[in-house]
Design an enzyme around this catalytic site. Structure first.
Site, PDB file in Angstrom:
ATOM      1  N   LYS A  44      44.733  49.433  49.140  1.00  0.00           N
ATOM      2  CA  LYS A  44      43.554  48.591  50.857  1.00  0.00           C
ATOM      3  C   LYS A  44      43.611  49.041  52.073  1.00  0.00           C
ATOM      4  O   LYS A  44      42.664  49.852  52.428  1.00  0.00           O
ATOM      5  CB  LYS A  44      43.095  46.948  49.754  1.00  0.00           C
ATOM      6  CG  LYS A  44      43.194  47.070  48.553  1.00  0.00           C
ATOM      7  CD  LYS A  44      43.612  45.398  48.367  1.00  0.00           C
ATOM      8  CE  LYS A  44      43.102  45.500  46.769  1.00  0.00           C
ATOM      9  NZ  LYS A  44      42.922  43.690  46.557  1.00  0.00           N
ATOM     10  N   GLN A  99      45.812  38.389  47.647  1.00  0.00           N
ATOM     11  CA  GLN A  99      46.697  39.061  46.641  1.00  0.00           C
ATOM     12  C   GLN A  99      46.810  38.470  45.431  1.00  0.00           C
ATOM     13  O   GLN A  99      47.641  37.133  46.310  1.00  0.00           O
ATOM     14  CB  GLN A  99      46.942  40.011  47.128  1.00  0.00           C
ATOM     15  CG  GLN A  99      47.181  41.128  46.249  1.00  0.00           C
ATOM     16  CD  GLN A  99      46.553  42.064  45.646  1.00  0.00           C
ATOM     17  OE1 GLN A  99      45.254  42.362  46.587  1.00  0.00           O
ATOM     18  NE2 GLN A  99      46.562  42.376  44.067  1.00  0.00           N
ATOM     19  N   ASP A 157      36.726  39.149  47.447  1.00  0.00           N
ATOM     20  CA  ASP A 157      37.341  39.498  45.840  1.00  0.00           C
ATOM     21  C   ASP A 157      35.651  38.961  45.660  1.00  0.00           C
ATOM     22  O   ASP A 157      35.482  38.932  44.494  1.00  0.00           O
ATOM     23  CB  ASP A 157      38.314  38.420  46.063  1.00  0.00           C
ATOM     24  CG  ASP A 157      39.931  39.218  45.848  1.00  0.00           C
ATOM     25  OD1 ASP A 157      39.632  40.681  45.523  1.00  0.00           O
ATOM     26  OD2 ASP A 157      40.310  38.503  46.412  1.00  0.00           O
TER      27      ASP A 157
HETATM   28  N1  GUN Z   1      45.048  40.468  41.643  1.00  0.00           N
HETATM   29  C1  GUN Z   1      44.630  42.163  40.394  1.00  0.00           C
HETATM   30  N2  GUN Z   1      43.110  42.255  40.967  1.00  0.00           N
HETATM   31  C2  GUN Z   1      43.188  41.956  42.397  1.00  0.00           C
HETATM   32  C3  GUN Z   1      42.133  41.666  43.131  1.00  0.00           C
HETATM   33  O1  GUN Z   1      41.098  42.188  42.653  1.00  0.00           O
HETATM   34  N3  GUN Z   1      42.210  40.650  43.916  1.00  0.00           N
HETATM   35  C4  GUN Z   1      43.065  40.070  44.149  1.00  0.00           C
HETATM   36  N4  GUN Z   1      42.587  39.447  45.675  1.00  0.00           N
HETATM   37  N5  GUN Z   1      44.024  40.318  43.784  1.00  0.00           N
HETATM   38  C5  GUN Z   1      44.516  40.664  42.133  1.00  0.00           C
END
Ligand code: GUN
Length: 302
Positions: free
Chosen positions: A59, A103, A126
């Site tokens: 990211k 996350q 998100d």
């Molecule tokens: N863990 C797995 N996929 C995601 C996501 O799209 N966002 C977040 N914050 N955690 C994740």
């Protein structure tokens, strides 16, 4: 007698995500040229989960590529829930930050829901906050969870007809399956499907999958969707990204999808590869959400 089938087409996450990122980069370059503030994404990671580290690093790299400001806050596994909420609140109150993502997964002693609920809904890139979920269900403009949003961007890019089709989504997670089922059923150009949402208690899964014009596999079991479960010419979307031990790889693992690609691909009209499919779209969609958050905040600040 000869049977002719339309050739299978790969849904290439590299191409589609690059096109999303190119469009965003042009917008960021324009902001830079006019001396404006730039979009800023903050990621919070707790503990040492290898997969989470990979996602968050990717990211950050993608933000750098298109010119978004970004920072990653790394916190110790032992942090208390109250202390983590405080970190989120500081990011909420920081006017420079447009998007916040915490996350997942979080350590066992932390309640995911309370952390997600602490995020300012205007920064919830998100799309996990109940405010975002509520808006999505109502069909109002909302932050859409990045993976299902990425899948929709892919369908749109390849102009895949969805109206009136039977879409089968396997997996009902809040992050992927459930929002995916909502998006595909919505009244919009790449929705209007009849949707069946399948999960671990679904009976006759194979029979249901065989009726699908579009299948989204999002259950996290490598190779689960086999050729005998797929109708000829179906569109197959593979959301799985599981690390499987692989001694031939330097990292010691390879990434496997939920679809038995080798045998399903020849039957499909369109199919996503793993890697190189939906995973790349997830990041592109997150960047799009972050830019939308930035634009909304800029408009509100005026
Ligand atoms: N863990 C797995 N996929 C995601 C996501 O799209 N966002 C977040 N914050 N955690 C994740």
């Amino acid at each position: 007698m000869f049977f002719t089938f339309a050739p299978m087409q790969l849904l290439d996450g590299k191409i589609v995500s690059q096109s999303v990122k190119d469009t965003l980069k042009i917008k960021v370059d324009e902001l830079k040229q006019s001396g404006k503030r730039l979009p800023f994404l903050a990621a919070v990671i707790v503990g040492n989960n290898g997969a989470s580290e990979t996602y968050v690093a990717s990211k950050a790299k993608n933000c750098d590529e298109i010119g978004f400001l970004n920072k990653t806050i790394r916190l110790d596994e032992s942090i208390t829930e109250a202390a983590l909420i405080k970190v989120v609140e500081e990011l909420n109150n920081d006017n420079k930050i447009d998007g916040i993502l915490v996350q997942l997964p979080l350590p066992q002693h932390i309640n995911n829901e309370r952390i997600i609920n602490a995020i300012d809904p205007s920064k919830d890139v998100d799309g996990f906050h109940p405010m975002s979920t509520g808006k999505l269900i109502q069909g109002s403009p909302a932050f859409i969870p990045a993976t299902p949003y990425g899948v929709m961007l892919m369908l749109e890019h390849y102009k895949i007809e969805t109206k009136g089709k039977h879409a089968v989504v396997i997996g009902r997670s809040n992050i992927v399956g459930r929002p995916m089922s909502i998006l595909l059923s919505q009244q919009n150009p790449y929705g209007n499907c009849t949707v069946t949402l399948c999960h671990s208690h679904t009976k006759n899964l194979k029979e249901i999958c065989l009726q699908a014009d579009i299948i989204v596999a999002a259950l996290g079991i490598p190779g689960f969707l086999t050729a005998d479960m797929v109708k000829e010419n179906a569109v197959v979307i593979d959301v799985g990204i599981t690390r499987v031990a692989d001694e031939t790889k330097k990292s010691g693992f390879s990434i496997k999808g939920d679809v038995d690609f080798e045998h399903v691909a020849p039957k499909s009209s369109y199919i996503t590869p793993v890697p190189g499919g939906v995973g790349l779209m997830t990041i592109a969609a997150l960047l799009k959400n972050t830019f939308n958050a930035y634009e909304a905040r800029e408009t509100n600040m005026k």
